[in-house]
Design a protein around this motif. Structure first.
Motif, short mmCIF file in Angstrom:
data_model
loop_
_atom_site.label_atom_id
_atom_site.label_comp_id
_atom_site.label_asym_id
_atom_site.label_seq_id
_atom_site.Cartn_x
_atom_site.Cartn_y
_atom_site.Cartn_z
N PHE A 173 0.82 -1.22 0.00
CA PHE A 173 0.00 0.00 0.00
C PHE A 173 0.85 1.26 0.00
CE2 PHE A 173 -3.37 -2.93 1.11
CZ PHE A 173 -4.46 -2.37 0.46
N VAL A 174 2.00 1.23 0.64
CA VAL A 174 2.90 2.38 0.55
C VAL A 174 3.40 2.54 -0.89
CG1 VAL A 174 5.14 3.30 1.27
CG2 VAL A 174 3.57 2.37 2.97
N SER A 175 3.67 1.42 -1.56
CA SER A 175 4.10 1.48 -2.96
C SER A 175 2.98 2.03 -3.84
CB SER A 175 4.52 0.08 -3.44
OG SER A 175 5.59 -0.42 -2.66
N LEU A 176 1.75 1.57 -3.59
CA LEU A 176 0.62 2.09 -4.35
C LEU A 176 0.43 3.59 -4.09
CD1 LEU A 176 -2.00 -0.80 -3.91
CD2 LEU A 176 -0.68 -0.24 -5.96
N SER A 177 0.63 4.01 -2.85
CA SER A 177 0.51 5.43 -2.53
C SER A 177 1.58 6.23 -3.27
CB SER A 177 0.65 5.65 -1.02
OG SER A 177 -0.34 4.93 -0.32
N TYR A 178 2.78 5.66 -3.34
CA TYR A 178 3.86 6.34 -4.04
C TYR A 178 3.55 6.47 -5.53
CZ TYR A 178 8.57 7.30 -5.79
OH TYR A 178 9.65 7.85 -6.44
N LEU A 179 3.02 5.39 -6.13
CA LEU A 179 2.62 5.45 -7.54
C LEU A 179 1.49 6.45 -7.75
CD1 LEU A 179 2.74 1.66 -8.52
CD2 LEU A 179 4.36 3.46 -9.17
N TYR A 180 0.56 6.48 -6.81
CA TYR A 180 -0.55 7.44 -6.90
C TYR A 180 -0.02 8.87 -6.92
CZ TYR A 180 -4.46 10.30 -5.27
OH TYR A 180 -5.40 11.28 -5.12
N LEU A 181 0.96 9.14 -6.04
CA LEU A 181 1.54 10.48 -6.00
C LEU A 181 2.26 10.82 -7.29
CD1 LEU A 181 2.92 10.50 -2.33
CD2 LEU A 181 0.94 11.74 -3.20
N LYS A 182 2.90 9.81 -7.90
CA LYS A 182 3.62 10.05 -9.14
C LYS A 182 2.67 10.43 -10.28
CE LYS A 182 7.98 9.55 -8.24
NZ LYS A 182 8.92 10.68 -8.46
N TYR A 183 1.46 9.86 -10.25
CA TYR A 183 0.52 10.11 -11.34
C TYR A 183 -0.41 11.30 -11.04
CZ TYR A 183 1.68 5.94 -14.01
OH TYR A 183 2.34 5.02 -14.78
#
Length: 778
Positions: free
Chosen positions: A32-42
């Motif tokens: 979920f931290v990785s998904l949050s990081y990807l969300y921030l990137k997009y």
């Protein structure tokens, strides 16, 4: 137990299960931290731009006298009204049109398109329809060649070459002179003016943070700070422009009214002056006598007051006609500065404000809009109030005129002796003076109104120009990452908790203690061995130590010559036979002579587990008087001190067999022969056999099995314990999975504690299993 204690108990109960699945939390948190990081990137960061505007509702400096001549200048609007005006679609539409903000430029990035505020080219709409259809276009540059893609259509165009796009109109692409165009692809998004204006209104916030000062805080949120700065600057500029335009419209309306009156009064004045000229020429008068001049001078004050009244009556009559004309309804009314009546002037100012507001609202609303209807009602009411006030003023002025006329008659009676020629000349001169006073008054007001128009300034002033903070307000990186981490931990926790809540079977010690007050005397772990008897002389396994602990605990339950232990449970399959045999064997290896009785006459199991013959047993002895007691007692084969009485053939009526009077005699004889007697009884939750046998026992071991016994079956135990239907009822929790940690820490007796037990299995376990073992020890 208090609520806090129950909550603490629940947490301590769940903690071992949570630690057992620690790797779930680690994996879930990482995911979920990785998904949050990807969300921030997009996500596109949004910045907040703020500005402060001072709204001046009073009169300003030396122009205060002139400002009394303007409608809006004299009106102090409420600060709340200004907040609403700044957020109107009417103003924002002007901003969008001026900045061409409905055209957005993008450049293709690695992860997402990047918005550009000043691209190297300009997409210019030369001629467009009234309502533009939204569209997304891809523009590629390669040298001087331009490829234009719209949907599945592509065309080649040149700079400054006009071409048509359906729904958009005639457009052209211009080169921006100050920037080079790279051989890259761009995207242009065109939206309607209405959609973009509404979007900007939603991104704009207007607040009055301090009610003691008229300073409005403006904030605008956008991805590009420069764009936000330009939008706020242009919004304040258009607000000031509209404010000044409203003031100028009222000034223009006042000047037009004065011009109309000047033309009429000038015509009357010219006519009177012509009469005087013709009168002098007809009578050959060069100069009036000293007596006539004296009379004219004496009547000067009277004439001045009368001319003033006549002027006011003339203006009021014209205003009355304006009010009565339906064609001029809902239009700007001339300035209140033409009259000396402050109450009527206040009504005119209010009327003009409402009319201007109605005109602004009609730009985005229809006549049937409830707000427009409300404004129409206000306008109608104000016109009625103005008409009432005007008629009252006219009445008062007519009374003043009548009084002045009486005074004039008195003056005229004093000049009866004046010759008729001079008297007629005096009348003409008086009319000339009245008309001249009115004409001069109107000329003065026209000049004052013209000067006041040039002095009109906006009621707003920027005291803090737009500036953008360096940190984006959305998305909040720390908050999003923290939410991802929290969700990563909450998801497995929720799964474990819900699974535990939905689980209807006993899964831990707390499930038992929460439902019954009966004491727990022992806890037996899961046996990995295929042997039915897991306790032997010299055994150091964890389960052997647990049975030894159970033996020790029994010594505190049994007093004196008490030696009969009955073992039962709620239902079949909970391990009664296993516990009975191993408990008997544990007592036997301590040097005691132990007898295990297979008294589950419905489903006997002890004989089968020990591979013993069940042809001769308890049933035979009860039924047949000729069978000796010694003939039914068999060695168990597991230890020399342990013996067994099998059930014998299965009877059709087990309860009646147990109720047979020979049972009491049998138990009395056995008490004299053995140190301990273990009775394997049927489940108490299914039949009454166990309760019938309990009268021969000194202690009752009630078995519950982890992951097998239903939680609601513990109510049976509580009822028996509270009603004392069985002697010395104690609980034994069976089949505890110590390795999984689901049951909890601290309940196992053994695990090599002090006995050097080691089976070599740890060496074969993986790194995660070893880490889990270390965590359990914390």
């Amino acid at each position: 137990m208090s609520k806090i204690e129950k909550e603490n108990t629940k947490i301590s109960y769940l903690l071992p299960k949570l630690l057992e699945k620690w790797y779930w939390f680690v994996i879930s948190a990482i995911v979920f931290v990785s998904l949050s990081y990807l969300y921030l990137k997009y996500q596109t960061p949004i910045y907040k731009t703020t500005a402060k505007v001072l709204i001046n509702n009073g009169k300003s400096g030396g122009a205060s006298e002139l400002q009394e001549l303007g409608g809006l200048i004299n009106n102090s609007r409420n600060i709340d009204d200004e907040m609403v005006i700044l957020k109107t679609y009417y103003l924002m539409e002007k901003v969008v049109k001026e900045l061409k903000a409905n055209i957005t430029y993008f450049k293709e990035g690695r992860l997402k398109p990047v918005e550009l505020y000043e691209p190297p080219f300009i997409f210019n709409i030369l001629e467009g329809p009234e309502k533009i259809v939204s569209g997304l276009f891809k523009i590629g540059f390669k040298g001087n060649k331009i490829s234009f893609e719209h949907g599945d259509k592509e065309r080649q165009i040149k700079f400054y070459e006009p071409f048509m796009i359906e729904g958009i109109g005639k457009v052209q692409i211009e080169r921006r002179p100050d920037q080079p165009i790279l051989d890259e692809s761009y995207m242009v998004s065109v939206s309607s003016i209405e959609a973009k204006a509404n979007s900007f209104v939603n991104s704009l916030a207007v607040a009055l943070t301090n009610s003691k000062v008229n300073i409005l805080d403006l904030s605008f949120n956008a991805a590009l700070p420069r764009k936000s700065v330009d939008v706020l600057n242009k919004l304040v500029e258009k607000y000031a422009e509209v404010n000044i335009n409203d003031k100028n419209r009222i000034a223009d309306s006042t000047v037009a009214f004065i011009e109309e009156r000047l033309a009429y009064v000038g015509s009357e004045l010219g006519s009177v002056e012509g009469d005087i000229q013709r009168f002098k020429q007809g009578r050959k008068i060069a100069d009036i006598s000293a007596q006539s001049r004296m009379l004219i001078e004496n009547s000067g004050d009277y004439v001045k007051e009368l001319s003033k009244v006549e002027t006011q009556l003339s203006i009021l009559s014209s205003l009355e006609k304006e009010l009565q004309e339906e064609s001029k309804n809902k239009r700007i009314f001339p300035s209140s500065s033409l009259l000396d009546d402050p109450s009527f002037g206040s009504l005119i100012d209010k009327y003009n404000v409402v009319v201007l507001e109605r005109e602004r609202q009609l730009l985005t609303s229809t006549e049937s809009n409830p707000y427009i209807i409300n404004l129409d009602q206000q306008i109608a009411g104000l016109r009625r109030d103005m008409m009432t006030s005007l008629q009252g003023t006219l009445k008062a002025l007519n009374v003043s005129k009548s009084q002045l006329n009486k005074r004039g008659q008195q003056i005229e009676s004093g000049i009866i002796g004046v010759p008729e020629t001079e008297r007629n000349f005096l009348d003409l001169s008086r009319q000339q003076q009245i008309k001249q006073e009115l004409y001069i008054f109107l000329m003065q007001k026209r000049e004052e109104t013209g000067i006041s128009k040039t002095a009109n300034v906006s009621n707003s002033k920027v005291i803090e120009f737009p500036r953008t903070g360096g940190t984006p307000i959305s998305p909040n990186n720390n908050t999003i990452l923290l939410m991802g981490f929290v969700i990563g931990l909450a998801l497995p926790f929720s799964f474990i908790y819900i699974k535990d809540v939905l689980n209807t079977r006993i899964n831990g010690k707390e499930d038992v203690t929460n439902k019954t007050s009966a004491p727990i005397i022992g806890e037996i772990g899961n046996s990995d061995s295929s042997d039915i008897v897991v306790v032997s002389r010299g055994s150091r396994s964890p389960i052997a130590e647990q049975f030894r602990a159970l033996r020790t605990n029994l010594s505190f339950i049994l007093k004196g010559d008490e030696k009969v232990i009955l073992i039962t449970s709620s239902m079949s399959g909970e391990g009664k036979s296993f516990v009975a045999l191993n408990l008997a064997n544990t007592l036997a290896i301590s040097g005691k002579k132990v007898l295990a009785m297979e008294l589950d006459l419905r489903k006997p199991n002890l004989s089968n587990k020990l591979d013993l013959n069940r042809n001769m047993g308890f049933t035979n002895y009860i039924i047949d008087e000729n069978i000796a007691l010694e003939s039914i007692i068999q060695p168990s084969g597991s230890d020399e001190n342990m013996f067994i009485i099998s059930s014998g053939p299965l009877p059709p009526n087990p309860a009646e067999i147990i109720l047979n009077e020979k049972v009491a005699g049998l138990m009395e004889k056995l008490r004299g022969m053995f140190d301990y007697i273990i009775i394997d009884a049927p489940p108490v939750g299914l039949v009454t056999d166990a309760q019938l046998l309990s009268k021969y026992s000194d202690a009752t071991l009630y078995l519950v099995r982890q992951g097998y016994t239903y939680k609601n079956q513990i109510a049976i135990t509580e009822e028996i314990y509270q009603n004392k239907r069985m002697k010395s009822l104690c609980l034994v929790i069976n089949d505890i999975d110590l390795k999984s940690g689901a049951y909890g820490y601290g309940y196992g007796y053994g695990y090599g504690y002090g006995y050097g037990y080691y089976d070599g299995s740890t060496a074969k376990r993986g790194i995660f299993a070893k880490m889990a073992d270390k965590l359990r020890k914390l």
